[in-house]
Design a protein around this motif. Structure first.
Motif, PDB file in Angstrom:
ATOM      1  N   ASN A  61       0.882  -1.168   0.000  1.00 39.28           N
ATOM      2  CA  ASN A  61       0.000   0.000   0.000  1.00 39.28           C
ATOM      3  C   ASN A  61       0.915   1.212   0.000  1.00 39.28           C
ATOM      4  N   ILE A  62       0.742   2.073  -0.988  1.00 44.33           N
ATOM      5  CA  ILE A  62       1.633   3.209  -1.170  1.00 44.33           C
ATOM      6  C   ILE A  62       0.859   4.491  -0.944  1.00 44.33           C
ATOM      7  N   LEU A  63       1.409   5.376  -0.128  1.00 43.68           N
ATOM      8  CA  LEU A  63       0.819   6.687   0.098  1.00 43.68           C
ATOM      9  C   LEU A  63       1.589   7.694  -0.744  1.00 43.68           C
ATOM     10  N   VAL A  64       0.872   8.350  -1.640  1.00 47.13           N
ATOM     11  CA  VAL A  64       1.455   9.400  -2.473  1.00 47.13           C
ATOM     12  C   VAL A  64       0.968  10.727  -1.907  1.00 47.13           C
ATOM     13  N   SER A  65       1.908  11.602  -1.569  1.00 47.91           N
ATOM     14  CA  SER A  65       1.557  12.889  -0.962  1.00 47.91           C
ATOM     15  C   SER A  65       1.982  14.034  -1.872  1.00 47.91           C
ATOM     16  N   VAL A  66       1.150  15.082  -1.909  1.00 55.63           N
ATOM     17  CA  VAL A  66       1.462  16.291  -2.650  1.00 55.63           C
ATOM     18  C   VAL A  66       1.726  17.383  -1.620  1.00 55.63           C
ATOM     19  N   LEU A  67       2.865  18.047  -1.767  1.00 56.39           N
ATOM     20  CA  LEU A  67       3.276  19.069  -0.815  1.00 56.39           C
ATOM     21  C   LEU A  67       3.415  20.427  -1.495  1.00 56.39           C
ATOM     22  N   ARG A  68       3.032  21.493  -0.778  1.00 55.58           N
ATOM     23  CA  ARG A  68       3.321  22.855  -1.191  1.00 55.58           C
ATOM     24  C   ARG A  68       4.291  23.429  -0.179  1.00 55.58           C
ATOM     25  N   ASP A  69       5.468  23.795  -0.636  1.00 58.54           N
ATOM     26  CA  ASP A  69       6.505  24.381   0.225  1.00 58.54           C
ATOM     27  C   ASP A  69       6.784  23.503   1.445  1.00 58.54           C
ATOM     28  N   GLY A  70       6.740  22.189   1.268  1.00 60.81           N
ATOM     29  CA  GLY A  70       7.072  21.253   2.332  1.00 60.81           C
ATOM     30  C   GLY A  70       5.910  20.796   3.191  1.00 60.81           C
ATOM     31  N   GLY A  71       4.737  21.385   3.039  1.00 65.25           N
ATOM     32  CA  GLY A  71       3.555  20.989   3.821  1.00 65.25           C
ATOM     33  C   GLY A  71       2.580  20.194   2.969  1.00 65.25           C
ATOM     34  N   TYR A 102       5.619  32.443  -5.077  1.00 63.69           N
ATOM     35  CA  TYR A 102       6.165  31.374  -5.911  1.00 63.69           C
ATOM     36  C   TYR A 102       6.349  30.165  -5.002  1.00 63.69           C
ATOM     37  N   HIS A 103       5.749  29.036  -5.376  1.00 66.65           N
ATOM     38  CA  HIS A 103       5.712  27.878  -4.493  1.00 66.65           C
ATOM     39  C   HIS A 103       6.370  26.659  -5.117  1.00 66.65           C
ATOM     40  N   ALA A 104       6.958  25.832  -4.259  1.00 64.08           N
ATOM     41  CA  ALA A 104       7.523  24.550  -4.667  1.00 64.08           C
ATOM     42  C   ALA A 104       6.481  23.476  -4.426  1.00 64.08           C
ATOM     43  N   TYR A 105       6.066  22.780  -5.488  1.00 64.38           N
ATOM     44  CA  TYR A 105       5.142  21.662  -5.375  1.00 64.38           C
ATOM     45  C   TYR A 105       5.928  20.374  -5.579  1.00 64.38           C
ATOM     46  N   THR A 106       5.717  19.426  -4.681  1.00 67.30           N
ATOM     47  CA  THR A 106       6.475  18.174  -4.674  1.00 67.30           C
ATOM     48  C   THR A 106       5.513  17.012  -4.515  1.00 67.30           C
ATOM     49  N   ILE A 107       5.853  15.890  -5.132  1.00 67.11           N
ATOM     50  CA  ILE A 107       5.085  14.670  -4.932  1.00 67.11           C
ATOM     51  C   ILE A 107       6.039  13.608  -4.396  1.00 67.11           C
ATOM     52  N   THR A 108       5.612  12.926  -3.313  1.00 65.27           N
ATOM     53  CA  THR A 108       6.437  11.912  -2.668  1.00 65.27           C
ATOM     54  C   THR A 108       5.651  10.605  -2.560  1.00 65.27           C
ATOM     55  N   ALA A 109       6.385   9.512  -2.314  1.00 66.69           N
ATOM     56  CA  ALA A 109       5.736   8.210  -2.112  1.00 66.69           C
ATOM     57  C   ALA A 109       6.384   7.509  -0.930  1.00 66.69           C
ATOM     58  N   GLU A 110       5.580   6.741  -0.206  1.00 64.66           N
ATOM     59  CA  GLU A 110       6.082   5.935   0.907  1.00 64.66           C
ATOM     60  C   GLU A 110       5.227   4.686   1.044  1.00 64.66           C
ATOM     61  N   LEU A 111       5.848   3.623   1.537  1.00 64.47           N
ATOM     62  CA  LEU A 111       5.125   2.377   1.788  1.00 64.47           C
ATOM     63  C   LEU A 111       4.413   2.475   3.134  1.00 64.47           C
ATOM     64  N   LEU A 112       3.126   2.175   3.154  1.00 69.58           N
ATOM     65  CA  LEU A 112       2.376   2.184   4.405  1.00 69.58           C
ATOM     66  C   LEU A 112       2.533   0.868   5.158  1.00 69.58           C
TER      67      LEU A 112
END
Length: 136
Positions: A61-71, A102-112
């Motif tokens: 099970n993978i959690l994909v998170s979208v972050l704006r400026d680290g949050g 101006y914002h940094a958008y990031t997408i991360t993944a982690e195993l739940l």
């Protein structure tokens, strides 16, 4: 009519089976990131993501998170039903009333469920963002 103020994208790959990024059993991995301008108050940012994942061990099970400026501003869970399954997931996140700047958008993944599971990002992997201004 609402104007488009900015667009940005991070596209590591448009193709299936074109990447081989392991999702770590502890912690997260950054999959894609870009900068996006929000020039006016009341703007909305529409974020689109497509991720191809393959399970290698167990049923991750993978959690994909979208972050704006680290949050974190949104997330989606991707699950597999069989070993060696390829799963293509596409989802959208709406960042309503994003702050001006101006914002940094990031997408991360982690195993739940990292115990006895493994997964890899195999592609495609696309992450795009569009800033839509308020009604003129």
């Amino acid at each position: 009519m609402r104007p488009i103020d900015d667009f940005s994208a991070s596209v590591p790959s448009n193709f299936n089976n074109s990447l081989d990024r392991a999702i770590p059993t502890s912690g997260t991995i950054v999959l894609a990131e870009f900068g996006l301008a929000v020039p006016r108050p009341g703007s909305t940012v529409l974020l689109d993501c497509t991720i191809g994942i393959r399970s290698f061990l167990g049923l991750p099970n993978i959690l994909v998170s979208v972050l704006r400026d680290g949050g974190i501003i949104g997330s989606a869970q991707i699950s597999t039903l069989a070993v060696n399954e390829i799963r293509l997931a596409a989802f959208q996140i709406v960042d309503s009333n994003a702050p001006v700047g101006y914002h940094a958008y990031t997408i991360t993944a982690e195993l739940l469920n990292p115990l006895l599971t493994q997964a890899r990002v195999t592609g495609p992997l696309t992450f795009t963002g569009t800033t839509i201004g308020p009604v003129s």
